[in-house]
Design an enzyme around this catalytic site. Sequence first.
Site, PDB file in Angstrom:
ATOM      1  N   HIS A   1      -4.447   4.067  -3.180  1.00 61.34           N
ATOM      2  CA  HIS A   1      -4.464   3.351  -1.904  1.00 61.34           C
ATOM      3  C   HIS A   1      -3.594   2.103  -1.961  1.00 61.34           C
ATOM      4  O   HIS A   1      -2.992   1.709  -0.968  1.00 61.34           O
ATOM      5  CB  HIS A   1      -5.910   2.956  -1.555  1.00 61.34           C
ATOM      6  CG  HIS A   1      -6.029   2.043  -0.382  1.00 61.34           C
ATOM      7  ND1 HIS A   1      -6.208   2.495   0.903  1.00 61.34           N
ATOM      8  CD2 HIS A   1      -5.988   0.687  -0.296  1.00 61.34           C
ATOM      9  CE1 HIS A   1      -6.264   1.463   1.724  1.00 61.34           C
ATOM     10  NE2 HIS A   1      -6.144   0.356   1.030  1.00 61.34           N
TER      11      HIS A   1
ATOM     12  N   HIS B   1       0.846  -1.189   0.000  1.00 59.72           N
ATOM     13  CA  HIS B   1       0.000   0.000   0.000  1.00 59.72           C
ATOM     14  C   HIS B   1       0.880   1.236   0.000  1.00 59.72           C
ATOM     15  O   HIS B   1       1.488   1.574   1.017  1.00 59.72           O
ATOM     16  CB  HIS B   1      -0.927  -0.009   1.215  1.00 59.72           C
ATOM     17  CG  HIS B   1      -1.857  -1.183   1.226  1.00 59.72           C
ATOM     18  ND1 HIS B   1      -1.477  -2.419   1.673  1.00 59.72           N
ATOM     19  CD2 HIS B   1      -3.139  -1.316   0.802  1.00 59.72           C
ATOM     20  CE1 HIS B   1      -2.495  -3.267   1.550  1.00 59.72           C
ATOM     21  NE2 HIS B   1      -3.506  -2.632   1.018  1.00 59.72           N
TER      22      HIS B   1
ATOM     23  N   GLU C   1     -17.201  -5.250  24.431  1.00 59.42           N
ATOM     24  CA  GLU C   1     -16.334  -6.422  24.555  1.00 59.42           C
ATOM     25  C   GLU C   1     -15.102  -6.311  23.657  1.00 59.42           C
ATOM     26  O   GLU C   1     -13.999  -6.704  24.036  1.00 59.42           O
ATOM     27  CB  GLU C   1     -17.110  -7.695  24.205  1.00 59.42           C
ATOM     28  CG  GLU C   1     -18.315  -7.967  25.100  1.00 59.42           C
ATOM     29  CD  GLU C   1     -19.551  -7.183  24.692  1.00 59.42           C
ATOM     30  OE1 GLU C   1     -19.514  -6.493  23.649  1.00 59.42           O
ATOM     31  OE2 GLU C   1     -20.562  -7.239  25.429  1.00 59.42           O
TER      32      GLU C   1
ATOM     33  N   HIS D   1     -27.388 -16.336  24.431  1.00 60.60           N
ATOM     34  CA  HIS D   1     -26.408 -16.174  25.500  1.00 60.60           C
ATOM     35  C   HIS D   1     -25.693 -17.480  25.850  1.00 60.60           C
ATOM     36  O   HIS D   1     -24.790 -17.474  26.677  1.00 60.60           O
ATOM     37  CB  HIS D   1     -27.090 -15.617  26.761  1.00 60.60           C
ATOM     38  CG  HIS D   1     -27.428 -14.161  26.659  1.00 60.60           C
ATOM     39  ND1 HIS D   1     -28.123 -13.626  25.598  1.00 60.60           N
ATOM     40  CD2 HIS D   1     -27.142 -13.108  27.479  1.00 60.60           C
ATOM     41  CE1 HIS D   1     -28.258 -12.316  25.780  1.00 60.60           C
ATOM     42  NE2 HIS D   1     -27.676 -11.982  26.902  1.00 60.60           N
TER      43      HIS D   1
ATOM     44  N   PRO E   1      -6.000  -5.419  10.944  1.00 59.60           N
ATOM     45  CA  PRO E   1      -7.452  -5.479  11.170  1.00 59.60           C
ATOM     46  C   PRO E   1      -7.899  -4.099  11.671  1.00 59.60           C
ATOM     47  O   PRO E   1      -7.535  -3.681  12.778  1.00 59.60           O
ATOM     48  CB  PRO E   1      -7.586  -6.568  12.239  1.00 59.60           C
ATOM     49  CG  PRO E   1      -6.334  -7.396  12.114  1.00 59.60           C
ATOM     50  CD  PRO E   1      -5.278  -6.386  11.762  1.00 59.60           C
TER      51      PRO E   1
ATOM     52  N   ASP F   1     -31.570 -17.261  29.974  1.00 57.37           N
ATOM     53  CA  ASP F   1     -31.278 -16.215  28.986  1.00 57.37           C
ATOM     54  C   ASP F   1     -31.324 -16.750  27.554  1.00 57.37           C
ATOM     55  O   ASP F   1     -31.405 -15.978  26.601  1.00 57.37           O
ATOM     56  CB  ASP F   1     -29.934 -15.535  29.281  1.00 57.37           C
ATOM     57  CG  ASP F   1     -30.096 -14.379  30.268  1.00 57.37           C
ATOM     58  OD1 ASP F   1     -31.234 -13.902  30.445  1.00 57.37           O
ATOM     59  OD2 ASP F   1     -29.094 -13.960  30.856  1.00 57.37           O
TER      60      ASP F   1
END
Lengths: 673, 673
Positions: free
Chosen positions: B265, B35, B414, B476, B125, B472
Amino acid sequence: MDLTALRTAHPDHWNKAAAIRTLTLDAVAAANSGHSGMPMGMADVATVLFEKHLKFDAAAPNWPDRDRFILSAGHGSMLLYSLLYLTGYPEMTIEQIKNFRQWGAITAGHPEYGHAPGIETTTGPLGQGIATAVGFAMAEEIQRARYGRKVADHHTYVIAGDGCLMEGVSQEAIAFAGRQQLGKLIVFWDNNNITIDGTVELSDRTDQMARFRASGWHVQAVDGHDPEAIDAAIEKAKATRKPSMIACKTHIALGSSAQDTSKGHGALTDPKLIADAKAAYGWTAPAFEIPSEIKAEWEAIGKRGAVERANWDIRFASLSERKQADFTRAYDREVPKKLTSVIRALKKDASETAPKLATRASSEKVLAAINPLMTETVGGSADLTGSNNTKTPDIDAFMPENRKGRYVYWGIREHGMSAAMNGMALHGGIRPYGGTFMAFTDYARPAMRLAALMRIPTVFVMTHDSIGLGEDGPTHQPVEHLAISRATPNTYVFRPADTVETAEAWEVALSSKETPSVLSLTRQGLPTVRLEHKMNNLTAQGAYVLADAEGKREAILIATGSEVAIAMAARELLQAEGIGTRVVSMPCMELFAEQDEAYRRKVLPAGPVRVGVEAAVRAGGWDRWLLGERGREAKADFVGMTGFGASAPANVLYEKFGITAEAVAEKVKALLA
Amino acid sequence: MDLTALRTAHPDHWNKAAAIRTLTLDAVAAANSGHSGMPMGMADVATVLFEKHLKFDAAAPNWPDRDRFILSAGHGSMLLYSLLYLTGYPEMTIEQIKNFRQWGAITAGHPEYGHAPGIETTTGPLGQGIATAVGFAMAEEIQRARYGRKVADHHTYVIAGDGCLMEGVSQEAIAFAGRQQLGKLIVFWDNNNITIDGTVELSDRTDQMARFRASGWHVQAVDGHDPEAIDAAIEKAKATRKPSMIACKTHIALGSSAQDTSKGHGALTDPKLIADAKAAYGWTAPAFEIPSEIKAEWEAIGKRGAVERANWDIRFASLSERKQADFTRAYDREVPKKLTSVIRALKKDASETAPKLATRASSEKVLAAINPLMTETVGGSADLTGSNNTKTPDIDAFMPENRKGRYVYWGIREHGMSAAMNGMALHGGIRPYGGTFMAFTDYARPAMRLAALMRIPTVFVMTHDSIGLGEDGPTHQPVEHLAISRATPNTYVFRPADTVETAEAWEVALSSKETPSVLSLTRQGLPTVRLEHKMNNLTAQGAYVLADAEGKREAILIATGSEVAIAMAARELLQAEGIGTRVVSMPCMELFAEQDEAYRRKVLPAGPVRVGVEAAVRAGGWDRWLLGERGREAKADFVGMTGFGASAPANVLYEKFGITAEAVAEKVKALLA
């Protein structure tokens, strides 16, 4: 809160909302678990929405042009169940409410799609409801563009909590919806300032209204317990062309001693607390009983849309027969009759011309044949269009100025894309597929799991599916992602070896009504291995004999995708040494597992040694086929990855990691020695 | 862009930045992939940062008090490699630059942590760099609070692209950093308006400055090619107490014919384009050659921090010996000597008192013993503190007003939590652990994978680890998540059966230097199964004989976590019928796989039938132990889940899904029949 003032200001409204609150208290108490506070806090908003705005007919819950109501804060499931019961959805009986969270009841802890009409999507994993709702709103836009306002003209309403807005996926949804000006998407934010750990400010001080505004949303703030203000805000939200967010200032567990506390978020089961709350509501009916006049008012709400629905039937009947048939076929998830012949022609051509193609390019070829035929497909990519090969020439970009567009530039938002694809599939009339690099299964996972759980046929196009992508290195090289998807129930994982298998995989994926598919496709070019044309879809059998042993069958090589050609080359080496070697191509383990045992034994007979070949970890389901029904590690082996990849050209990586025909042949010989 | 104006306005600066640009062009051309555009666009910002602000000493890249530089837009790796080479990091030779993206080179396609000093974290990522940087900035705050400004006083700088800001995790990071007022975190947004698919506006029109401001950030916008403006903005950013975002308006692939395009790019390899760009830069040196005066200026920058670093050494030496030892021990990831005895005492007590406890509660007990001893631990939860049992009484909340706090209320984030935990581990001096429900492994996955890839010992506390969580429901209830983590290379997955195994698992997890751990812990209470105290850490062996067969050994039951007690009950049933049954507890498959074959055969000898018991899918690594070295499906079976769970009380679910002692005993008898 001064409940008396609320009660006296709007007594009729109050009683209807109190019905939601008391059913919630009763059901949670009976279950001795659940979440009381959210339904108690949002009962006023929900009551106004259902009474005055939501277009629905409880007697015809699958009416395609109904408004959709998505409870993104899924733990508040009793809000939804109460509404469905009160408005008279036939399936949602008082017995179901009494059996909240019990085995066999449709009233699961979180709303589960498929359990009952009126549950538009499964929610609970936070943030995904709002992201899924984006797909619902897109589907409506697309259907409206295609069939006209007389057939598709409905809103998508969402209730989202603080948790939904903290989850990152909400930002993907908000930014995308703002860009796309999804004006019929209306989100109520349950602004109660409480999460499980305490007040929101423990972990967040974001000005949510400014945040939504930054992405082009229409934003309002209201007192979430003032029915007139709520009503006026919804009116305004419907009038704007932007997506709307209504910040509803509410009190969690309203009217109970746990109001405005984290305790109020959870299960309120203390009898005194419940009795006191009911007294404060002015509620005297026994548990699970709704006074008949209140129930009658709610049932009238449930019937409010009946006339509109009947008129819709008439309008729908005025469409051309062909349009009606197309519409219905897509809703029923039926493929066009011509699909099989188109796929066969494509396979025949590929077998005859034997192109060397990356399977991502094969996939583009297949889509180029399918998309003009199946106009219900909507493709897209998370900013990797040229790499995922998901766009075909016949489809244009979905944009505010082009709602007939069937290609979505999702941006770098794998999770939001996947959730919105689920939403389109759930809405009906659309077959979504979308691409990213397979390693970013990690980002899309929460929505991929929900697709499997909800039993909807979303198609995930995962290209660059191994070290074969080369120089981008281990962050981009999946090694465990086949294992991840294969371990997920109700998921087809296809790893086609060439154009023929790719066409077959797409045929299964697009014919599936209840199972999502993962297409694992290469970046690198592959030779055609299916040189003999077969009418049947061999991929649908999961695995098959691609090349049988010549002479005594001593070894079976089982391979998938890009490694099938390696297995074929290994077979050449072994046959040259007189070792009879069968090659089994296994493009879909799940479908092979579904075959009867006789077929499986025919493909994988006992006796020969077995070597699996896949540029991924052995944990991806291999031991069942290598060790099962045959036994002894000493007679089976695997050529693949044992750790993460590396950055280098693809051919170098295959060599360095030992995934070669020579290595396969060596393993076979070692096993036979 | 008028390059001539830029060149003439700041000729010295220009040449230094041009060195980055030309190295990038040369390396990408040599690799024929990569790149180019991002390093070419952000070279000016990076030059000003490194020249005037970044506190570092290229000769001592691991100096604990260095500023951290995180390239969140990891595809622009040549920016980082160029800077490391130019400033004289010894490992980053010109040969490495020439071998960009080749096998064995430290210059991987994306920056890989561990390949070379100066690469603070693995990126690629998207979005995770900025989220990881939040953890770096937190670690600095914690170290500063603990050791004083003279030892810890550095900034964390981030370059993030449009893709980073579109990924949802960026919102989690931004909102959290704003709440926590991480004033030493400074983010440069490479505002070049280009993604792979086209202009940003194809998928986003978010006002990013407004978005950051909404979460409490200090925000500025500058011309990303004006060195004076960049310098002034950094000065201001350092002066504010808020986290800072500097929107740098840049031109991707500056000065080339691909400037401001998607083509820019990617990999610019056309010789004429490269020659033209170099000419426009006024650059005449051959490929990979940096004129000596420019290289000398860059090397001077690399040495700029040497004095400060030497002074730091003196200041550090002035700390008490104990503080120095503590600091160094934590950086070296060494556990305190007392840990073993504390764990042993805890085990002994548990074996003697045999409590019935959920393993999440066992975990809290263990942490209560460990946290006072290992002051480098920083715990937290994604808004499930009371459920994950991650907070112990001795640690307070990390807050702007309490930087000594060792407990983090992460909010419902999370992924952001997991990435920031990685950042703390990478920064050094901190051992992070954090909790959520195991099903939300799905949300945390991208960061869990990076922990494994980077070889850092982050601990993921995953409670509510099966259908045993009950009502739940399936959203879950993890069924495939053990499989997911076990399929991931370099990851320990612990599923302890009781308090003793939980203590042992924590000991291994906290002693680990290079492997992240997943602790799979129950919601429901479990009996103590380790009733005989053993000094040795049996969990460290992965699996062991918990109860041997009485009489002839006919069956082996292999179980983990909550199912060990079920296996023990099944053993009772079988022994009562005279069927000699061994129970193997297998709390960590990875560690068992690491044992020598002699031990493995001792635990799992050939001969008896084998039944695995785990309330999860069999794909979670079971076939190796059930079929391996033993063979034949007819002699092995599995009791567990074959699909998703359901909403009901835990004991009902175990019964309905057939995970019971009776079912296990029946399977054994069927295999023996």
